[in-house]
Design a protein around this motif. Structure first.
Motif, PDB file in Angstrom:
ATOM      1  N   UNK A   3       1.018  -1.162   0.358  1.00 33.40           N
ATOM      2  CA  UNK A   3       0.551  -0.013  -0.285  1.00 33.40           C
ATOM      3  C   UNK A   3       1.117   1.594   0.209  1.00 33.40           C
ATOM      4  N   UNK A   4       0.777   2.235  -0.199  1.00 33.23           N
ATOM      5  CA  UNK A   4       0.610   3.182  -0.473  1.00 33.23           C
ATOM      6  C   UNK A   4       0.456   5.120   0.265  1.00 33.23           C
ATOM      7  N   UNK A   5       1.359   5.449   0.966  1.00 29.20           N
ATOM      8  CA  UNK A   5       0.173   5.784   1.536  1.00 29.20           C
ATOM      9  C   UNK A   5       1.013   7.382   1.528  1.00 29.20           C
ATOM     10  N   UNK A   6       0.076   8.509   1.711  1.00 36.01           N
ATOM     11  CA  UNK A   6       0.273   9.925   2.072  1.00 36.01           C
ATOM     12  C   UNK A   6      -0.531  10.716   2.477  1.00 36.01           C
ATOM     13  N   UNK A   7       0.141  12.171   2.573  1.00 33.77           N
ATOM     14  CA  UNK A   7      -1.211  13.144   3.456  1.00 33.77           C
ATOM     15  C   UNK A   7      -1.182  14.274   2.467  1.00 33.77           C
ATOM     16  N   UNK A  46      -3.007  26.400  13.329  1.00 34.71           N
ATOM     17  CA  UNK A  46      -2.731  26.752  12.042  1.00 34.71           C
ATOM     18  C   UNK A  46      -2.969  25.504  10.774  1.00 34.71           C
ATOM     19  N   UNK A  47      -2.563  24.217  10.958  1.00 33.39           N
ATOM     20  CA  UNK A  47      -2.327  23.117  10.180  1.00 33.39           C
ATOM     21  C   UNK A  47      -4.072  22.659  10.625  1.00 33.39           C
ATOM     22  N   UNK A  48      -4.735  22.893  11.828  1.00 37.36           N
ATOM     23  CA  UNK A  48      -6.014  22.324  11.248  1.00 37.36           C
ATOM     24  C   UNK A  48      -6.634  23.135  10.480  1.00 37.36           C
ATOM     25  N   UNK A  49      -6.947  23.982  10.088  1.00 33.09           N
ATOM     26  CA  UNK A  49      -7.002  24.993   9.012  1.00 33.09           C
ATOM     27  C   UNK A  49      -7.045  24.498   8.273  1.00 33.09           C
ATOM     28  N   UNK A  50      -5.903  23.826   7.917  1.00 41.90           N
ATOM     29  CA  UNK A  50      -6.357  23.212   6.001  1.00 41.90           C
ATOM     30  C   UNK A  50      -6.838  21.565   6.196  1.00 41.90           C
ATOM     31  N   UNK A  51      -7.183  21.084   7.455  1.00 38.59           N
ATOM     32  CA  UNK A  51      -7.685  19.496   6.798  1.00 38.59           C
ATOM     33  C   UNK A  51      -6.736  19.067   6.611  1.00 38.59           C
ATOM     34  N   UNK A  52      -5.848  18.989   7.234  1.00 40.09           N
ATOM     35  CA  UNK A  52      -4.566  17.502   6.741  1.00 40.09           C
ATOM     36  C   UNK A  52      -5.383  16.184   7.183  1.00 40.09           C
ATOM     37  N   UNK A  53      -4.884  15.428   5.382  1.00 37.67           N
ATOM     38  CA  UNK A  53      -6.063  13.952   5.736  1.00 37.67           C
ATOM     39  C   UNK A  53      -4.759  12.674   5.081  1.00 37.67           C
ATOM     40  N   UNK A  54      -5.280  11.610   5.931  1.00 36.07           N
ATOM     41  CA  UNK A  54      -3.811  10.333   5.624  1.00 36.07           C
ATOM     42  C   UNK A  54      -4.759   9.757   4.509  1.00 36.07           C
ATOM     43  N   UNK A  55      -3.845   9.348   3.546  1.00 38.62           N
ATOM     44  CA  UNK A  55      -4.784   8.520   2.139  1.00 38.62           C
ATOM     45  C   UNK A  55      -3.706   7.856   2.375  1.00 38.62           C
TER      46      UNK A  55
END
Length: 339
Positions: A6-10, A61-70
């Motif tokens: 599997x390949x993971x990215x943010x 500030x990071x939360x404003x960008x809505x980081x997600x793990x795919x």
């Protein structure tokens, strides 16, 4: 390849907030630093509290960008994975210190019940192949004997690339000792296959002894009285300074000639036989090589002998030989040739 397929990215869910979040973070950081620089608390307390607040500002500030793990995983059985095994005789070499030959070790690895085979089959469409003089499509590897006379590795890999040129190929697993008999062209590039090749080669074998007839060259003329010259090239590994005997026998088994010379590990050596075949036409001669009764054992004796075919044209021939400048008889020769 098998530990994690599997390949993971943010990814950022709100990339449009990058610059606003950066501006807000800078402003809040300046306010925090200004408030603690003018505070009357001790230096340690101000440093610890300031770092904690700056960390909180960065996280906001990071939360404003809505980081997600795919996480991406290939669809099972969507990609092909050919497993290719070398079936040439060189795979049957077994050094004295090993309990199994290369062929036996590979057969245990590619067994259908092997753990890695079971796991690979869950992700890929596995296609078993073997090659010696040509590529063979198999149902399983159980029938392989390691008795092929050639090792056409480059040709077989190119054939697989052409066969699956319009199909997705995740890679190719190659089990071989690397002794190929068809060196690829100078213009050939492995990346032109279109898929990665994962070679599985045997662990480095300990030094072993081996006598080998590398090449035989025959030189003869159309004249019956002229002798035939047969040159034998051989190499002797592990037989340094030992006498090596090369024998030439006819098709009835009678000894024609025999030569003895000291061996050397550094380079290929040659011996030449000059003889006149007893009969005209096609005849067969047997060339063999041994260490003159030395007790040193060999990895294999399959390459210690060769059969050579000689085509001794039958005669005698009628030959017209003209010397000097053409004289008055030249017109008669010309008329005969024209007719």
């Amino acid at each position: 390849m098998l530990n994690d397929l599997a390949w993971t990215e943010v990814i950022w869910g709100a990339p449009q907030w990058i610059w606003p979040a950066l501006a807000i973070g800078v402003v809040l950081a300046i306010l925090v630093l200004g408030s603690y620089l003018t505070s009357s608390a001790s230096t340690v307390i101000r440093s610890v509290c300031g770092m904690l607040k700056l960390t909180a500002v960065a996280l906001l500030a990071v939360c404003l960008l809505q980081p997600m793990h795919r996480r991406t995983r290939p669809r099972p059985q969507a990609n092909l994975l050919p497993i290719v095994v070398d079936n040439s005789e060189s795979m049957r070499i077994k050094p004295d210190s090993q309990s199994q030959s290369r062929h036996q070790r590979v057969m245990s690895l590619v067994d259908a019940d092997a753990t890695w085979r079971t796991r690979v089959a869950q992700y890929f469409d596995v296609r078993p192949y073997a090659f010696d003089s040509r590529l063979q499509n198999l149902d399983d590897f159980s029938g392989l004997q390691g008795d092929g006379q050639m090792s056409s590795m480059a040709e077989s890999l190119q054939a697989i690339a052409q066969r699956f040129s319009d199909r997705p190929v995740a890679g190719l697993v190659l089990f071989s000792d690397g002794n190929l008999t068809d060196a690829p062209d100078q213009d050939f590039q492995w990346k032109s296959l279109g898929f990665p090749v994962y070679p599985v080669v045997p662990a480095r074998d300990p030094d072993f002894n081996d006598l080998r007839i590398a090449d035989i060259n025959v030189r003869q003329t159309d004249f019956e009285s002229a002798p035939t010259t047969l040159t034998v090239s051989y190499s002797a590994i592990g037989f340094d300074d030992q006498p090596i005997v090369v024998r030439l026998r006819d098709q009835s088994g009678s000894l024609v000639q025999e030569q003895t010379q000291s061996s050397s590990n550094e380079e290929r050596q040659q011996v030449s036989f000059r003889f006149r075949p007893a009969e005209s036409g096609v005849s067969f001669y047997h060339v063999s090589i041994d260490a003159n009764g030395a007790s040193t054992s060999e990895a294999t004796s399959a390459n210690n002998q060769r059969v050579v075919a000689l085509d001794r044209a039958s005669g005698p021939y009628r030959i017209l030989y003209i010397a000097g400048r053409p004289n008055w008889e030249f017109k008669f020769l010309r008329r005969a040739l024209q007719e």
